[in-house]
Motif scaffolding. Structure first.
Motif, PDB file in Angstrom:
ATOM      1  N   MET A   1       0.982  -1.063  -0.061  1.00 54.20           N
ATOM      2  CA  MET A   1       0.035   0.058   0.137  1.00 54.20           C
ATOM      3  C   MET A   1       0.792   1.246   0.103  1.00 54.20           C
ATOM      4  O   MET A   1       0.738   2.263  -0.782  1.00 54.20           O
ATOM      5  N   VAL A   2       1.970   1.046   0.791  1.00 56.27           N
ATOM      6  CA  VAL A   2       2.860   2.412   0.985  1.00 56.27           C
ATOM      7  C   VAL A   2       3.538   2.675  -0.552  1.00 56.27           C
ATOM      8  O   VAL A   2       3.683   3.773  -0.924  1.00 56.27           O
ATOM      9  N   ALA A   3       3.753   1.732  -1.054  1.00 56.52           N
ATOM     10  CA  ALA A   3       4.403   1.663  -2.355  1.00 56.52           C
ATOM     11  C   ALA A   3       3.413   2.608  -3.414  1.00 56.52           C
ATOM     12  O   ALA A   3       4.011   3.189  -4.190  1.00 56.52           O
ATOM     13  N   SER A   4       2.216   2.176  -3.476  1.00 57.13           N
ATOM     14  CA  SER A   4       1.382   2.434  -4.338  1.00 57.13           C
ATOM     15  C   SER A   4       1.245   4.077  -3.929  1.00 57.13           C
ATOM     16  O   SER A   4       0.844   4.773  -4.989  1.00 57.13           O
ATOM     17  N   MET A   5       1.155   4.478  -2.845  1.00 60.35           N
ATOM     18  CA  MET A   5       0.864   5.808  -2.431  1.00 60.35           C
ATOM     19  C   MET A   5       2.187   6.616  -2.804  1.00 60.35           C
ATOM     20  O   MET A   5       1.992   7.872  -3.511  1.00 60.35           O
ATOM     21  N   GLU A   6       3.481   6.052  -2.814  1.00 59.24           N
ATOM     22  CA  GLU A   6       4.540   6.818  -3.224  1.00 59.24           C
ATOM     23  C   GLU A   6       4.446   6.943  -4.748  1.00 59.24           C
ATOM     24  O   GLU A   6       4.885   8.182  -5.075  1.00 59.24           O
ATOM     25  N   LYS A   7       4.069   6.017  -5.257  1.00 61.17           N
ATOM     26  CA  LYS A   7       3.961   5.924  -6.915  1.00 61.17           C
ATOM     27  C   LYS A   7       2.738   7.181  -7.129  1.00 61.17           C
ATOM     28  O   LYS A   7       3.276   8.008  -8.391  1.00 61.17           O
ATOM     29  N   LYS A   8       1.711   7.279  -6.681  1.00 61.20           N
ATOM     30  CA  LYS A   8       0.850   8.132  -6.663  1.00 61.20           C
ATOM     31  C   LYS A   8       1.648   9.724  -6.507  1.00 61.20           C
ATOM     32  O   LYS A   8       1.211  10.752  -7.230  1.00 61.20           O
ATOM     33  N   GLU A   9       2.164   9.818  -5.493  1.00 60.43           N
ATOM     34  CA  GLU A   9       2.856  11.136  -5.078  1.00 60.43           C
ATOM     35  C   GLU A   9       3.821  11.417  -6.151  1.00 60.43           C
ATOM     36  O   GLU A   9       3.816  12.858  -6.581  1.00 60.43           O
ATOM     37  N   LYS A  10       4.487  10.620  -6.580  1.00 53.79           N
ATOM     38  CA  LYS A  10       5.450  10.826  -7.542  1.00 53.79           C
ATOM     39  C   LYS A  10       4.715  11.462  -9.068  1.00 53.79           C
ATOM     40  O   LYS A  10       5.372  12.191  -9.450  1.00 53.79           O
ATOM     41  N   GLN A  11       3.898  10.647  -9.229  1.00 50.72           N
ATOM     42  CA  GLN A  11       2.945  10.961 -10.278  1.00 50.72           C
ATOM     43  C   GLN A  11       2.369  12.240 -10.141  1.00 50.72           C
ATOM     44  O   GLN A  11       2.424  13.244 -11.177  1.00 50.72           O
ATOM     45  N   GLU A  12       1.941  12.608  -8.920  1.00 51.45           N
ATOM     46  CA  GLU A  12       1.344  14.126  -8.921  1.00 51.45           C
ATOM     47  C   GLU A  12       2.587  15.110  -8.936  1.00 51.45           C
ATOM     48  O   GLU A  12       2.166  16.144  -9.529  1.00 51.45           O
ATOM     49  N   LYS A  13       3.564  14.845  -8.339  1.00 48.00           N
ATOM     50  CA  LYS A  13       4.504  15.744  -8.565  1.00 48.00           C
ATOM     51  C   LYS A  13       5.015  16.115  -9.948  1.00 48.00           C
ATOM     52  O   LYS A  13       5.370  17.180 -10.460  1.00 48.00           O
ATOM     53  N   ASP A  14       5.093  14.962 -10.671  1.00 50.86           N
ATOM     54  CA  ASP A  14       5.495  15.041 -12.199  1.00 50.86           C
ATOM     55  C   ASP A  14       4.506  15.798 -12.976  1.00 50.86           C
ATOM     56  O   ASP A  14       4.811  16.632 -13.806  1.00 50.86           O
ATOM     57  N   ILE A  15       3.205  15.747 -12.532  1.00 42.82           N
ATOM     58  CA  ILE A  15       2.166  16.517 -13.453  1.00 42.82           C
ATOM     59  C   ILE A  15       2.206  17.809 -12.960  1.00 42.82           C
ATOM     60  O   ILE A  15       1.910  18.638 -13.666  1.00 42.82           O
ATOM     61  N   ARG A  16       2.625  18.178 -11.552  1.00 39.75           N
ATOM     62  CA  ARG A  16       2.723  19.665 -11.148  1.00 39.75           C
ATOM     63  C   ARG A  16       3.958  20.514 -11.945  1.00 39.75           C
ATOM     64  O   ARG A  16       3.694  21.261 -12.391  1.00 39.75           O
ATOM     65  N   ASP A  58       7.916   1.083 -13.505  1.00 41.60           N
ATOM     66  CA  ASP A  58       8.064   1.622 -11.939  1.00 41.60           C
ATOM     67  C   ASP A  58       9.497   0.735 -11.371  1.00 41.60           C
ATOM     68  O   ASP A  58       9.341  -0.517 -11.533  1.00 41.60           O
ATOM     69  N   PRO A  59      10.148   1.529 -10.794  1.00 46.65           N
ATOM     70  CA  PRO A  59      10.163   2.995 -11.073  1.00 46.65           C
ATOM     71  C   PRO A  59      10.311   3.743 -12.686  1.00 46.65           C
ATOM     72  O   PRO A  59      10.931   2.974 -13.354  1.00 46.65           O
ATOM     73  N   LYS A  60       9.650   4.798 -12.651  1.00 51.67           N
ATOM     74  CA  LYS A  60       9.786   5.346 -14.020  1.00 51.67           C
ATOM     75  C   LYS A  60      11.134   5.707 -14.348  1.00 51.67           C
ATOM     76  O   LYS A  60      11.558   6.346 -13.549  1.00 51.67           O
ATOM     77  N   PRO A  61      11.850   5.213 -15.476  1.00 52.88           N
ATOM     78  CA  PRO A  61      13.222   5.860 -15.882  1.00 52.88           C
ATOM     79  C   PRO A  61      13.081   7.324 -16.367  1.00 52.88           C
ATOM     80  O   PRO A  61      12.017   7.632 -16.512  1.00 52.88           O
ATOM     81  N   THR A  62      14.275   7.927 -16.560  1.00 51.79           N
ATOM     82  CA  THR A  62      13.951   9.126 -17.227  1.00 51.79           C
ATOM     83  C   THR A  62      13.487   8.780 -18.806  1.00 51.79           C
ATOM     84  O   THR A  62      13.843   7.948 -19.083  1.00 51.79           O
ATOM     85  N   CYS A  63      12.761   9.824 -19.371  1.00 48.93           N
ATOM     86  CA  CYS A  63      12.267   9.227 -20.663  1.00 48.93           C
ATOM     87  C   CYS A  63      13.437   9.108 -21.563  1.00 48.93           C
ATOM     88  O   CYS A  63      13.448   8.395 -22.315  1.00 48.93           O
ATOM     89  N   LYS A  64      14.486   9.903 -21.179  1.00 47.64           N
ATOM     90  CA  LYS A  64      15.697   9.843 -22.382  1.00 47.64           C
ATOM     91  C   LYS A  64      16.261   8.405 -22.035  1.00 47.64           C
ATOM     92  O   LYS A  64      16.560   8.048 -23.409  1.00 47.64           O
ATOM     93  N   ASN A  65      16.083   7.640 -21.104  1.00 41.19           N
ATOM     94  CA  ASN A  65      16.379   6.325 -21.172  1.00 41.19           C
ATOM     95  C   ASN A  65      15.691   5.128 -20.972  1.00 41.19           C
ATOM     96  O   ASN A  65      15.958   3.971 -20.925  1.00 41.19           O
TER      97      ASN A  65
END
Ligand SMILES: [Zn+2]
Length: 104
Positions: A1-16, A58-65
């Motif tokens: 559960m914690v992992a999926s929350m972290e994923k969501k947070e990262k996603q939201e940060k990227d979207i911001r 997941d984890p998402k790599p940088t798009c370049k790589n």
């Protein structure tokens, strides 16, 4: 559960960050008022958000790589332009906190 929350947070940060970069680009290049995006930039933001949400890695790599290269050719060219433009200007203003490594 914690992992999926972290994923969501990262996603939201990227979207911001996407929001900030595309918003800055649109204000400077297209003279849009603050908080408003022109049709073109709005389309790009929606596209980028969708791609970010749907990223299968997941984890998402940088798009370049990344080997998936989920962006279409046109959108990829456009987002690179936005990132380069806004990245340079935001950096000059000392907004290093917003430095986004995805497309560099
Ligand atoms: Zn625009």
């Amino acid at each position: 559960m914690v992992a999926s929350m972290e994923k969501k947070e990262k996603q939201e940060k990227d979207i911001r960050v996407l929001d900030t970069f595309i918003g800055f680009y649109c204000r400077s290049k297209h003279k849009s008022p603050k908080g408003v995006l022109c049709e073109e930039c709005k389309g790009l933001l929606d596209y980028a958000k969708l791609k970010r949400e749907k990223c299968p890695l997941d984890p998402k790599p940088t798009c370049k790589n990344c080997h998936v290269h989920c962006y279409g050719k046109l959108q990829r060219a456009k987002i690179r332009e936005v990132m380069a433009y806004s990245g340079k200007h935001l950096m000059l203003r000392g907004r290093l906190d917003l430095l986004w490594h995805y497309f560099f």
